[in-house]
Design a protein around this motif. Structure first.
Motif, PDB file in Angstrom:
ATOM      1  N   THR A  11       0.847  -1.187   0.000  1.00  0.00           N
ATOM      2  CA  THR A  11       0.000   0.000   0.000  1.00  0.00           C
ATOM      3  C   THR A  11       0.883   1.238   0.000  1.00  0.00           C
ATOM      4  O   THR A  11       1.750   1.400   0.862  1.00  0.00           O
ATOM      5  N   GLN A  12       0.678   2.088  -0.977  1.00  0.00           N
ATOM      6  CA  GLN A  12       1.438   3.328  -1.070  1.00  0.00           C
ATOM      7  C   GLN A  12       0.761   4.395  -0.208  1.00  0.00           C
ATOM      8  O   GLN A  12      -0.468   4.524  -0.196  1.00  0.00           O
ATOM      9  N   THR A  13       1.571   5.116   0.507  1.00  0.00           N
ATOM     10  CA  THR A  13       1.027   6.146   1.401  1.00  0.00           C
ATOM     11  C   THR A  13       1.689   7.490   1.144  1.00  0.00           C
ATOM     12  O   THR A  13       2.750   7.582   0.514  1.00  0.00           O
TER      13      THR A  13
ATOM     14  N   TYR B  62       6.151  20.063  18.203  1.00  0.00           N
ATOM     15  CA  TYR B  62       4.730  20.405  18.200  1.00  0.00           C
ATOM     16  C   TYR B  62       3.939  19.642  17.125  1.00  0.00           C
ATOM     17  O   TYR B  62       2.764  19.967  16.881  1.00  0.00           O
ATOM     18  N   CYS B  63       4.581  18.647  16.553  1.00  0.00           N
ATOM     19  CA  CYS B  63       3.947  17.979  15.395  1.00  0.00           C
ATOM     20  C   CYS B  63       4.131  16.470  15.451  1.00  0.00           C
ATOM     21  O   CYS B  63       5.001  15.950  16.170  1.00  0.00           O
ATOM     22  N   THR B  64       3.333  15.773  14.697  1.00  0.00           N
ATOM     23  CA  THR B  64       3.479  14.327  14.461  1.00  0.00           C
ATOM     24  C   THR B  64       3.273  14.053  12.969  1.00  0.00           C
ATOM     25  O   THR B  64       2.736  14.900  12.229  1.00  0.00           O
ATOM     26  N   ILE B  65       3.723  12.881  12.576  1.00  0.00           N
ATOM     27  CA  ILE B  65       3.554  12.464  11.179  1.00  0.00           C
ATOM     28  C   ILE B  65       2.332  11.557  11.070  1.00  0.00           C
ATOM     29  O   ILE B  65       2.158  10.628  11.850  1.00  0.00           O
ATOM     30  N   VAL B  66       1.466  11.846  10.115  1.00  0.00           N
ATOM     31  CA  VAL B  66       0.335  10.967   9.795  1.00  0.00           C
ATOM     32  C   VAL B  66       0.468  10.523   8.336  1.00  0.00           C
ATOM     33  O   VAL B  66       1.039  11.253   7.515  1.00  0.00           O
TER      34      VAL B  66
ATOM     35  N   SER C 254      -3.636   7.542  -3.880  1.00  0.00           N
ATOM     36  CA  SER C 254      -4.444   7.038  -5.006  1.00  0.00           C
ATOM     37  C   SER C 254      -3.529   6.358  -6.019  1.00  0.00           C
ATOM     38  O   SER C 254      -2.408   6.803  -6.255  1.00  0.00           O
ATOM     39  N   PRO C 255      -3.988   5.276  -6.653  1.00  0.00           N
ATOM     40  CA  PRO C 255      -3.188   4.670  -7.724  1.00  0.00           C
ATOM     41  C   PRO C 255      -3.157   5.540  -8.980  1.00  0.00           C
ATOM     42  O   PRO C 255      -2.365   5.292  -9.886  1.00  0.00           O
ATOM     43  N   ASN C 256      -4.007   6.555  -8.998  1.00  0.00           N
ATOM     44  CA  ASN C 256      -4.066   7.454 -10.152  1.00  0.00           C
ATOM     45  C   ASN C 256      -3.098   8.621  -9.923  1.00  0.00           C
ATOM     46  O   ASN C 256      -3.283   9.433  -9.011  1.00  0.00           O
TER      47      ASN C 256
ATOM     48  N   LYS D 221     -13.934   8.595  -2.392  1.00  0.00           N
ATOM     49  CA  LYS D 221     -12.528   8.253  -2.273  1.00  0.00           C
ATOM     50  C   LYS D 221     -11.650   9.452  -2.593  1.00  0.00           C
ATOM     51  O   LYS D 221     -12.136  10.513  -3.027  1.00  0.00           O
ATOM     52  N   ARG D 222     -10.374   9.266  -2.382  1.00  0.00           N
ATOM     53  CA  ARG D 222      -9.391  10.329  -2.548  1.00  0.00           C
ATOM     54  C   ARG D 222      -9.497  10.956  -3.947  1.00  0.00           C
ATOM     55  O   ARG D 222      -9.521  10.257  -4.958  1.00  0.00           O
ATOM     56  N   GLY D 223      -9.570  12.290  -3.969  1.00  0.00           N
ATOM     57  CA  GLY D 223      -9.640  13.010  -5.229  1.00  0.00           C
ATOM     58  C   GLY D 223     -11.037  13.430  -5.648  1.00  0.00           C
ATOM     59  O   GLY D 223     -11.185  14.211  -6.596  1.00  0.00           O
TER      60      GLY D 223
END
Length: 318
Positions: free
Chosen positions: A107-109, A167-171, A176-178, A257-259
């Protein structure tokens, strides 16, 4: 018929022979029992009777029948698949190696920086000695560009700035595959922090014709969507939310979905009817986050319950 003629001819020959060979004595007897000349005796001496051959066809001995030759046992038909030869028990068979399961696709993130405090300074360099370029709102996200000496590198107002890691975190979100969708969203992250201006000049007229007076230092919601969909994917969106809502393919809320573009009403248009209810648009990123601009500046934030109550529909452009 030939046998009958032969028997008759043979009989004539025998009687002729007998008649010629036998002559009666002279001076035959009279009617009182003596022989008459020229008549044969009533009987022949037994020794003078010739033996007649048996003229019937001899009985041929029966030819013994040739012993029957036993038939060769029938060969069974060869089946289409030959049975496998039995394995040699003396040679142990190596156990077959189990097949490895096919690897699941990775899974690409995409990484984002989430700000966990209010009014966190964004600086021009990785350190407190650098100038302040702005401030970040709590729970908002920014595109992650890297890490430098305890500072995160990110985009803000179409430039690169830094924020302290304290003051931050990574999420992370699933991408998307597109690639075009990712380009649209990436272009949008460049303008986080750009101020909101209602009625800002659009980049084009909806048909690709550039408009005078456009600047990327101010947007309203529909002009921002029009701009990033054009620069990221070459898509021509119309000039406002009430015309953009008819573009693309409508998708169910459960299938967003995304986009995808999400369209909402607002407090001013809530009681309107039809398309006049539409008053806001944003692009969906995933995990309940949207990228949009509304009333203050462009940002990435979660969709609140209040905004979901204003939701109208989603359109898939790409």
């Amino acid at each position: 018929m030939k046998i009958k003629y032969l028997i008759a001819a043979f009989c004539v020959a025998v009687f002729t022979f007998v008649g010629c060979a036998y002559a009666p004595p002279s001076g035959g007897q009279g009617s009182n029992g003596s022989q008459t000349e020229g008549q044969p005796p009533e009987t022949f001496p037994e020794e003078q009777l010739p033996t007649l051959p048996d003229l019937e066809s001899p009985v041929q001995p029966e030819v013994p029948e040739a012993p029957s030759i036993p038939e060769a046992p029938s060969v069974p038909e060869t089946p289409g698949v030959q049975p496998e030869a039995p394995e040699d028990p003396s040679v142990p068979q190596a156990p077959s190696a189990p097949q490895a399961p096919a690897p699941e696709p990775e899974t690409q993130t995409v990484k984002y920086i989430k700000v966990n405090a209010s009014s966190v300074n964004l600086r021009s360099g990785a350190g407190t000695s650098y100038s302040i370029k702005g401030s970040a709102e709590i729970n908002t996200l920014y595109a992650y560009l890297g890490t430098v000496d305890g500072w995160y590198k990110l985009r803000y107002k179409n430039s690169v700035v830094y924020v302290s890691k304290k003051y931050c975190t990574i999420v992370e979100m699933e991408s998307s595959p597109n690639d075009e969708i990712e380009e649209v969203i990436e272009d949008g992250t460049q303008y986080l922090g750009v101020k909101y201006v209602y009625g800002a000049v659009r980049y084009h007229d909806g048909k690709g014709n550039k408009l005078k007076g456009f600047t990327d230092t101010k947007f309203d919601c529909s002009s921002l969507m029009q701009y990033i969909f054009y620069t990221g994917a070459g898509e021509l969106l119309n000039v406002n939310t009430r015309t953009q809502v008819f573009q693309g393919k409508t998708v169910k809320k459960s299938q967003i979905k995304r986009g995808d573009l999400l369209f909402f009403t607002n407090a001013q248009r809530y009681n309107n009817s039809g398309v006049e209810r539409v008053g806001h648009v944003a692009v969906y990123l995933g995990d309940n986050y949207i990228l949009h601009t509304a009333s203050d500046y462009a940002k990435i934030e979660q969709i609140s319950q209040k905004r979901w109550s204003y939701f109208i529909q989603a359109q898939r452009i790409i």
